[in-house]
Design a protein around this motif. Structure first.
Motif, short mmCIF file in Angstrom:
data_model
loop_
_atom_site.label_atom_id
_atom_site.label_comp_id
_atom_site.label_asym_id
_atom_site.label_seq_id
_atom_site.Cartn_x
_atom_site.Cartn_y
_atom_site.Cartn_z
N CYS A 17 10.04 -1.91 -6.34
CA CYS A 17 9.84 -3.11 -5.52
C CYS A 17 9.92 -2.83 -4.02
CB CYS A 17 10.86 -4.19 -5.89
SG CYS A 17 10.52 -5.01 -7.47
N VAL A 18 10.42 -1.64 -3.64
CA VAL A 18 10.46 -1.30 -2.22
C VAL A 18 9.46 -0.19 -1.88
CG1 VAL A 18 12.84 -2.04 -1.91
CG2 VAL A 18 12.39 0.31 -2.59
N THR A 19 8.67 0.23 -2.86
CA THR A 19 7.70 1.30 -2.62
C THR A 19 6.35 0.94 -3.23
OG1 THR A 19 8.69 2.37 -4.55
CG2 THR A 19 9.33 3.21 -2.39
N LEU A 20 6.22 1.07 -4.52
CA LEU A 20 4.94 0.82 -5.19
C LEU A 20 4.43 -0.60 -4.99
CD1 LEU A 20 5.31 2.61 -8.66
CD2 LEU A 20 3.44 2.93 -7.05
N VAL A 21 5.28 -1.58 -5.22
CA VAL A 21 4.82 -2.97 -5.23
C VAL A 21 4.34 -3.44 -3.86
CG1 VAL A 21 5.49 -5.36 -5.68
CG2 VAL A 21 6.18 -3.55 -7.26
N PRO A 22 5.08 -3.21 -2.76
CA PRO A 22 4.57 -3.65 -1.46
C PRO A 22 3.20 -3.04 -1.11
CG PRO A 22 6.89 -3.13 -1.29
CD PRO A 22 6.45 -2.66 -2.64
N GLU A 23 3.03 -1.74 -1.39
CA GLU A 23 1.75 -1.12 -1.09
C GLU A 23 0.65 -1.66 -2.01
OE1 GLU A 23 1.29 2.82 0.01
OE2 GLU A 23 3.37 3.14 0.64
N LEU A 24 1.01 -1.95 -3.26
CA LEU A 24 0.04 -2.54 -4.18
C LEU A 24 -0.43 -3.90 -3.68
CD1 LEU A 24 -1.41 -2.90 -6.93
CD2 LEU A 24 0.76 -3.79 -7.82
N VAL A 25 0.52 -4.76 -3.29
CA VAL A 25 0.16 -6.10 -2.82
C VAL A 25 -0.72 -6.02 -1.57
CG1 VAL A 25 1.07 -8.24 -1.87
CG2 VAL A 25 2.18 -7.18 -3.86
N ALA A 26 -0.37 -5.13 -0.64
CA ALA A 26 -1.17 -4.97 0.56
C ALA A 26 -2.59 -4.51 0.22
CB ALA A 26 -0.51 -3.97 1.51
N ARG A 27 -2.69 -3.60 -0.74
CA ARG A 27 -4.00 -3.11 -1.16
C ARG A 27 -4.83 -4.23 -1.80
NH1 ARG A 27 -5.36 1.93 -3.21
NH2 ARG A 27 -3.81 2.69 -1.74
N LEU A 28 -4.20 -5.02 -2.65
CA LEU A 28 -4.92 -6.09 -3.33
C LEU A 28 -5.46 -7.13 -2.36
CD1 LEU A 28 -2.58 -6.64 -6.41
CD2 LEU A 28 -4.90 -5.73 -6.47
N ARG A 29 -4.72 -7.37 -1.29
CA ARG A 29 -5.17 -8.36 -0.30
C ARG A 29 -6.43 -7.91 0.41
NH1 ARG A 29 0.28 -10.91 2.58
NH2 ARG A 29 1.00 -12.02 0.72
N THR A 30 -6.68 -6.61 0.39
CA THR A 30 -7.89 -6.07 1.00
C THR A 30 -9.02 -5.91 0.00
OG1 THR A 30 -6.58 -4.86 2.64
CG2 THR A 30 -8.84 -4.13 2.30
N THR A 31 -8.68 -5.40 -1.19
CA THR A 31 -9.72 -5.05 -2.16
C THR A 31 -9.98 -6.13 -3.20
OG1 THR A 31 -8.13 -3.95 -3.62
CG2 THR A 31 -9.16 -2.61 -1.90
N GLN A 32 -8.98 -6.96 -3.49
CA GLN A 32 -9.10 -7.96 -4.55
C GLN A 32 -8.55 -9.30 -4.04
OE1 GLN A 32 -10.60 -7.23 -7.43
NE2 GLN A 32 -10.73 -5.02 -7.07
N ARG A 33 -9.27 -9.92 -3.14
CA ARG A 33 -8.75 -11.11 -2.48
C ARG A 33 -8.51 -12.27 -3.44
NH1 ARG A 33 -8.96 -11.08 3.05
NH2 ARG A 33 -10.05 -9.30 4.01
N GLY A 34 -9.24 -12.29 -4.55
CA GLY A 34 -9.09 -13.40 -5.49
C GLY A 34 -7.93 -13.23 -6.45
N VAL A 35 -7.29 -12.05 -6.43
CA VAL A 35 -6.20 -11.77 -7.37
C VAL A 35 -4.87 -12.10 -6.69
CG1 VAL A 35 -5.00 -9.99 -8.70
CG2 VAL A 35 -7.50 -9.99 -8.57
N GLN A 36 -4.09 -12.93 -7.34
CA GLN A 36 -2.75 -13.27 -6.86
C GLN A 36 -1.71 -12.60 -7.75
OE1 GLN A 36 -3.03 -17.60 -7.04
NE2 GLN A 36 -3.10 -17.65 -4.80
N VAL A 37 -0.62 -12.14 -7.14
CA VAL A 37 0.43 -11.46 -7.88
C VAL A 37 1.76 -12.13 -7.62
CG1 VAL A 37 1.70 -9.29 -8.13
CG2 VAL A 37 -0.77 -9.24 -7.85
#
Length: 306
Positions: free
Chosen positions: A103-123
């Motif tokens: 939650c302090v490594t993988l997840v923050p970078e994942l969420v940031a990536r999704l906001r750029t590449t998958q704007r319609g996906v909410q987590v």
């Protein structure tokens, strides 16, 4: 033909251990639960639960049926998610359950990536221990879990029918002040730490077992489950600690160093989900991105691939 509603009653009876508790959880009356269970047992032609003290336990046939019921519910959830994803043109909500250091490594970078590449996906993210994440995925309370275990361990109970995607491994490290005499070493052996005091997390069974095998009982000066608090207490000189590299890559307090622990298994980080959920576009997008992020973390930090 098995009835889905009756299967749901069975799984809730298995989870709660009684008809009364299952009725409360499902919003039914106790007689209604008894009736559904009676009908299901008549349909199967064998007892599904037996008394074990004050609780009900699954028979062998009941356990088999619950395993199949979990898969049935997963298929129904995947169908529901898939339809919603089509309506949302590939988007949708993905519920994740993840362990602390992810939650302090993988997840923050994942969420940031999704906001750029998958704007319609909410987590949405729930931080839980791996056992709870496994239960949440199995019960449909999470669509995808980020879990960890140790290299060499058997496959955890409850994962046999699910899809497990290995992401990365990291090492267990000794956390100490930079002026600690052992800080000059590149690695540290647990046998060298017999006389030390420890700042440890609540979940430390493997550590305690290893100490017992070496013939000593560690002195626990503090039990803390917050990464920053552990580092602060180590920095104060209260004791040393053990922490996995994944958490240390996110933040390392000034004056603190870490050294890999020798002869300790690698920790494996992996994604867990039902196979049907992997076909849902939003879930597939999250799984694809988390694999990419994990690969970049391995490259950036030199984490072992295992």
């Amino acid at each position: 033909m098995l009835d889905v509603h009756q299967l749901r009653v069975l799984t809730e009876v298995a989870r709660t251990g009684s008809y009364t508790a299952a009725a409360v959880s499902l919003g039914y009356t106790q007689p209604a639960v008894s009736y559904q269970m009676r009908r299901l047992q008549q349909s199967v032609g064998a007892p599904l639960v037996v008394k074990a003290g004050r609780e009900l336990r699954l028979t062998e046939i009941g356990a088999v049926l619950v395993r199949h019921a979990d898969a049935v519910f997963s298929t129904l959830r995947a169908a529901d998610q898939d339809v919603a994803s089509v309506v949302a043109r590939g988007g949708g909500l993905v519920r994740m359950a993840a362990f602390q250091s992810s939650c302090v490594t993988l997840v923050p970078e994942l969420v940031a990536r999704l906001r750029t590449t998958q704007r319609g996906v909410q987590v949405t993210v729930s931080q839980v221990e791996p056992a709870d994440a496994r239960r949440m995925v199995r019960a449909g309370e999470a669509d995808l879990g980020l879990l960890c275990d140790w290299a060499g361990d058997d496959l955890p109970d409850g994962e046999g029918a699910m899809l497990r995607t290995e992401l990365m491994t990291d090492r267990r490290c000794v956390l100490m002040r930079e002026d600690d005499p052992l800080a000059v070493n590149s690695t540290v052996d647990l046998a060298d730490l017999v006389s030390r005091e420890w700042v440890m997390e609540s979940f430390r069974d493997r550590f305690l077992a290893a100490c017992t095998n070496l013939g000593f009982r560690p002195v626990i000066a503090a039990t803390v489950d917050d990464v920053s608090a552990i580092q602060a207490l180590v920095g104060s000189g209260l004791g040393i600690s053990l922490m996995s590299e994944l958490a240390l890559h996110a933040h390392l307090a000034p004056g603190i160093v870490y050294r890999p622990l020798r002869n300790w298994p690698l920790r494996r980080t992996y994604a867990l989900l039902w196979p049907d959920m992997a076909t849902v576009p939003a879930v597939a997008a999250v799984l694809r991105e988390v694999r990419s992020v994990a690969g970049e973390l391995r490259d950036r930090f030199g984490a072992p691939e295992g």
